[in-house]
Scaffold this active site. Structure first.
Site, PDB file in Angstrom:
ATOM      1  N   CYS A  75      11.620 -26.246 -25.158  1.00  0.00           N
ATOM      2  CA  CYS A  75      12.851 -26.369 -24.576  1.00  0.00           C
ATOM      3  C   CYS A  75      13.109 -25.395 -23.471  1.00  0.00           C
ATOM      4  CB  CYS A  75      14.151 -26.270 -25.320  1.00  0.00           C
ATOM      5  SG  CYS A  75      13.678 -26.502 -27.144  1.00  0.00           S
ATOM      6  N   LYS A  78      10.556 -25.183 -20.408  1.00  0.00           N
ATOM      7  CA  LYS A  78      10.491 -26.545 -19.706  1.00  0.00           C
ATOM      8  C   LYS A  78      11.879 -26.620 -18.846  1.00  0.00           C
ATOM      9  CE  LYS A  78      13.067 -29.368 -21.766  1.00  0.00           C
ATOM     10  NZ  LYS A  78      13.206 -30.336 -22.783  1.00  0.00           N
ATOM     11  N   GLU A 242      10.241 -35.704 -18.415  1.00  0.00           N
ATOM     12  CA  GLU A 242      10.629 -34.293 -17.940  1.00  0.00           C
ATOM     13  C   GLU A 242       9.442 -33.736 -17.164  1.00  0.00           C
ATOM     14  OE1 GLU A 242      13.665 -33.315 -21.746  1.00  0.00           O
ATOM     15  OE2 GLU A 242      11.703 -32.600 -21.536  1.00  0.00           O
TER      16      GLU A 242
HETATM   17  C1  FAD Z   1       7.547 -29.686 -24.371  1.00  0.00           C
HETATM   18  C2  FAD Z   1       8.793 -29.622 -25.129  1.00  0.00           C
HETATM   19  C3  FAD Z   1       9.946 -29.511 -24.936  1.00  0.00           C
HETATM   20  C4  FAD Z   1      10.926 -29.533 -25.818  1.00  0.00           C
HETATM   21  N1  FAD Z   1      12.175 -29.687 -25.632  1.00  0.00           N
HETATM   22  C5  FAD Z   1      13.396 -29.716 -26.152  1.00  0.00           C
HETATM   23  C6  FAD Z   1      14.630 -29.769 -25.763  1.00  0.00           C
HETATM   24  O1  FAD Z   1      14.966 -29.826 -24.661  1.00  0.00           O
HETATM   25  N2  FAD Z   1      15.676 -29.764 -27.019  1.00  0.00           N
HETATM   26  C7  FAD Z   1      15.529 -29.612 -28.120  1.00  0.00           C
HETATM   27  O2  FAD Z   1      16.241 -29.740 -29.107  1.00  0.00           O
HETATM   28  N3  FAD Z   1      14.029 -29.818 -28.462  1.00  0.00           N
HETATM   29  C8  FAD Z   1      12.947 -29.717 -27.683  1.00  0.00           C
HETATM   30  N4  FAD Z   1      11.637 -29.733 -28.250  1.00  0.00           N
HETATM   31  C9  FAD Z   1      11.691 -29.738 -29.762  1.00  0.00           C
HETATM   32  C10 FAD Z   1      11.762 -28.472 -30.128  1.00  0.00           C
HETATM   33  O3  FAD Z   1      10.978 -27.437 -29.800  1.00  0.00           O
HETATM   34  C11 FAD Z   1      11.216 -28.412 -31.827  1.00  0.00           C
HETATM   35  O4  FAD Z   1      11.796 -29.653 -32.449  1.00  0.00           O
HETATM   36  C12 FAD Z   1      11.579 -27.213 -32.476  1.00  0.00           C
HETATM   37  O5  FAD Z   1      10.948 -26.107 -32.125  1.00  0.00           O
HETATM   38  C13 FAD Z   1      11.347 -27.269 -34.033  1.00  0.00           C
HETATM   39  O6  FAD Z   1      11.458 -26.178 -34.428  1.00  0.00           O
HETATM   40  P1  FAD Z   1      10.470 -25.921 -35.980  1.00  0.00           P
HETATM   41  O7  FAD Z   1      11.242 -24.608 -36.468  1.00  0.00           O
HETATM   42  O8  FAD Z   1      10.443 -27.093 -37.095  1.00  0.00           O
HETATM   43  O9  FAD Z   1       9.276 -25.449 -35.516  1.00  0.00           O
HETATM   44  P2  FAD Z   1       8.531 -24.579 -34.380  1.00  0.00           P
HETATM   45  O10 FAD Z   1       9.632 -24.153 -33.447  1.00  0.00           O
HETATM   46  O11 FAD Z   1       7.473 -25.397 -33.885  1.00  0.00           O
HETATM   47  O12 FAD Z   1       8.089 -23.328 -35.172  1.00  0.00           O
HETATM   48  C14 FAD Z   1       6.967 -23.438 -36.061  1.00  0.00           C
HETATM   49  C15 FAD Z   1       6.250 -22.074 -36.052  1.00  0.00           C
HETATM   50  O13 FAD Z   1       5.448 -21.997 -37.306  1.00  0.00           O
HETATM   51  C16 FAD Z   1       4.171 -21.616 -36.727  1.00  0.00           C
HETATM   52  N5  FAD Z   1       3.092 -21.669 -37.456  1.00  0.00           N
HETATM   53  C17 FAD Z   1       2.442 -22.714 -37.762  1.00  0.00           C
HETATM   54  N6  FAD Z   1       1.684 -22.985 -38.860  1.00  0.00           N
HETATM   55  C18 FAD Z   1       1.605 -21.773 -39.087  1.00  0.00           C
HETATM   56  C19 FAD Z   1       0.954 -20.930 -40.080  1.00  0.00           C
HETATM   57  N7  FAD Z   1       0.045 -21.488 -40.986  1.00  0.00           N
HETATM   58  N8  FAD Z   1       1.268 -19.755 -40.585  1.00  0.00           N
HETATM   59  C20 FAD Z   1       2.223 -19.359 -39.827  1.00  0.00           C
HETATM   60  N9  FAD Z   1       2.854 -19.505 -38.960  1.00  0.00           N
HETATM   61  C21 FAD Z   1       2.633 -21.022 -38.461  1.00  0.00           C
HETATM   62  C22 FAD Z   1       3.943 -21.732 -35.518  1.00  0.00           C
HETATM   63  O14 FAD Z   1       3.225 -20.765 -34.620  1.00  0.00           O
HETATM   64  C23 FAD Z   1       5.428 -21.906 -34.985  1.00  0.00           C
HETATM   65  O15 FAD Z   1       5.664 -20.651 -34.151  1.00  0.00           O
HETATM   66  C24 FAD Z   1      10.571 -29.724 -27.355  1.00  0.00           C
HETATM   67  C25 FAD Z   1       9.367 -29.631 -27.567  1.00  0.00           C
HETATM   68  C26 FAD Z   1       8.342 -29.548 -26.805  1.00  0.00           C
HETATM   69  C27 FAD Z   1       7.083 -29.519 -27.243  1.00  0.00           C
END
Ligand code: FAD
Length: 540
Positions: A75, A78, A242
């Site tokens: 997010c 981007k 995007e």
């Molecule tokens: C290009 C792009 C644009 C986006 N734009 C938007 C937007 O505009 N608005 C929006 O709402 N969402 C957006 N998203 C989606 C959003 O980023 C995700 O939905 C959100 O980050 C999910 O959060 P999370 O906590 O599930 O995972 P994440 O934020 O992905 O965090 C997971 C973390 O776990 C860590 N990890 C993984 N495996 C391990 C392990 N074995 N041990 C330790 N750490 C580990 C990773 O390194 C990461 O830091 C976008 C995604 C992308 C790729």
């Protein structure tokens, strides 16, 4: 393997039963969901640890960073690039504004001030406006990297400020109450926890075609050394459109390929048509119903072969072909945690897996993959120690310790696609409403030329839409494609969450002159659609 022993200090009697665990909660993954859940849990008295992979802008099985995808590879970077890309057309039009204003001799001082402000902003986003308009990609990239580093630091401080212990390394589950962290030097340390929360997010996937390694994913696209002159993008989802807007706005030639007849499957069909038209209007070449078959290296760049036999040579090929849950290396199946076919962790409505002590939130559960949703799931999960709960009524999200489970509410979640101009929606699309409705649905639409375009001359209409239950008058869905759509839709989402009726929308006085006022002034329905019969549309 070393065994980390109990690190508790003195424990009171109430906690005696739990004392054999190192932590109340161990979180794997410090992204949006993990940071929220651990921080809130710790602030409410739980003893919490979190582990995260080492920081790098491009993720891999062993690389990540505190802050997660949203902050480092999603997010935030981007949106910075979207802002940067938006200045290109703005600056061109500003020249026209200046000319018109000078010609009309209206408010010369105001025009000068506007020009100066836009110019200063634009310069910081990499634009140089001298004899000609130029864009400096490296300058913007550096600014973006500085911002990500700053946010990464803030997230770390948020964790330490809340008393969460941060371990750097790869986490995996080795038992119902045991986590192992593989540190950077390869050393493995295990910790016990009463609860384990998996918040490891998801990862971009490439299309399995010959030459796929020549393409990039959104991770690399956010950190390219050079701005592409010609980009091919494969995908019809929000990330694809995007990036198409970003690169086109910065001057690149862009070809966008997708399998369906329109981009953005799952969004309202009429709004998808508007987005497609706008993308084309901005110079992006659309290739609907087309897939890529093969990539190969040539002197001029990467040659793309489509399933229609077409060949294009581009300097960048982006796979925006979906994401896969980060569950592969967590040892979950060995421990007995159930996954679905796509590798997403199966959870109940409280984010609990089939193993009572193991929980999962965010993209790794593949429910609704958005940052605010991961935050909501983290909040609902957050642990409260019983004694803190007794002291405070502030924190109600006590799913784990409090015995008052709190399930995330997925209704009326607004979201946006930050193409240029953006699309934003909340609630049901026309198709969903018709499918779910018992009675008729009324559709209200408004298509108009935004005021700014009347002077600049840009031929790009804004479109707004309301989907209303004909019997109850309740507004079931809203969408908008046009400047500031996301900013406007957040307020509309509150109205929908409160169950607002169309009559209440109409009784709200508009802000004039604004685009947003159209949402409260659409008085006559465009069509009435009967339940279960999306077609034919009856135009009124
Ligand atoms: C290009 C792009 C644009 C986006 N734009 C938007 C937007 O505009 N608005 C929006 O709402 N969402 C957006 N998203 C989606 C959003 O980023 C995700 O939905 C959100 O980050 C999910 O959060 P999370 O906590 O599930 O995972 P994440 O934020 O992905 O965090 C997971 C973390 O776990 C860590 N990890 C993984 N495996 C391990 C392990 N074995 N041990 C330790 N750490 C580990 C990773 O390194 C990461 O830091 C976008 C995604 C992308 C790729």
């Amino acid at each position: 393997m070393a065994r980390k022993m109990l690190i508790d200090g003195e424990l009171d009697k109430a906690n005696e039963a739990e004392s054999h665990y190192d932590f109340d909660l161990f979180v794997i993954g410090a992204g949006s969901g993990g940071v929220r859940a651990s921080r809130f849990s710790a602030q409410n008295g739980a003893k919490v640890a979190i582990c995260e992979l080492p920081f790098h802008p491009i993720s891999s099985e062993v690389i990540g960073g505190v802050g997660g995808t949203c902050v480092i590879r999603g997010c935030v970077p981007k949106k910075i690039l979207v802002y940067g890309a938006s200045f290109g057309p703005e600056l061109e039009h500003e020249e026209m504004i200046e000319i018109s204003v000078l010609l009309l001799k209206i408010s010369a001082l105001l025009s000068l001030l506007f020009s100066l402000l836009t110019w200063l902003d634009a310069r910081n986003y990499g634009w140089d406006v001298n004899e000609k308009i130029d864009f400096n990609w490296k300058k913007l990239l550096q600014k973006k990297t500085e911002e990500i580093n700053r946010l990464n630091g803030i997230y770390k401080r948020l964790l330490s400020g809340a008393g969460v212990k941060l371990f750097e390394g790869e986490g995996r589950v080795i038992g119902p109450n045991e986590v192992e962290v593989i540190q950077l030097d390869g050393t493995k340390i295990s910790y016990s926890a009463k609860h384990i929360l998996i918040a490891t997010g998801s990862r971009a996937q490439r299309l399995p075609i010959p030459g796929q390694e020549l393409g990039i994913t959104s991770d690399e696209a956010l950190s390219l050394e050079e701005l592409p002159k010609h980009a091919v993008i494969l995908g019809g989802g929000y990330i694809a459109v995007e990036f198409a807007s970003i690169w086109r706005g910065m001057g690149a030639k862009v070809d966008l390929f997708y399998r369906k007849d329109l981009p953005l499957r799952g969004f309202d069909d009429e709004m998808r048509e508007v987005v497609a038209k706008n993308l084309e209007g901005r110079g992006i070449k659309l290739h609907p119903s087309t897939n890529l078959k093969e990539l190969s290296k040539t002197e001029g760049g990467v040659k793309v072969l489509t399933d229609h036999g077409e060949e294009i040579v581009a300097d960048v090929v982006l796979f925006a072909t979906g994401r896969t849950p980060n569950s592969k290396r967590l040892n979950l199946e060995a421990v007995g945690v159930e996954l679905d076919k796509a590798g997403a962790i199966k959870v109940n409505q409280y984010s609990q897996t089939n193993m009572p002590s193991i929980w999962a939130i965010g993209d790794v559960t593949n429910r609704m993959n958005l940052t605010p949703v991961a935050l909501m799931e983290g909040t609902c999960f957050a642990v409260c120690s019983p004694e803190i709960l007794a002291l405070t009524s502030m924190f109600v999200s006590n799913t784990v310790f409090g015995g008052k489970p709190m399930a995330p509410d997925y209704s009326n979640i607004a979201c946006a696609v930050f193409c240029i101009p953006p699309l934003s929606v909340v609630g049901l699309s026309e198709q969903e409403a018709v499918e779910k409705a018992k009675g008729d649905i009324l559709i209200f639409t408004s298509t108009f030329n935004p005021m700014k375009n009347t002077i600049s001359g840009r031929q790009e209409k804004t479109m707004m839409k309301l989907v209303v239950d004909a019997e109850t008058d309740k507004v079931l869905g809203a969408s908008m494609c046009g400047p500031d759509a996301a900013e406007i839709m957040q307020g509309i989402a509150i109205a929908l969450k409160c169950g607002a009726t169309k009559a209440q929308f109409e009784s709200t006085v508009g802000i004039h002159p604004s685009a947003a006022e159209e949402f409260v002034t659409m008085r006559s329905a465009t069509r009435r659609v009967s339940a279960g019969t999306a077609k034919p549309r009856t135009n009124l």
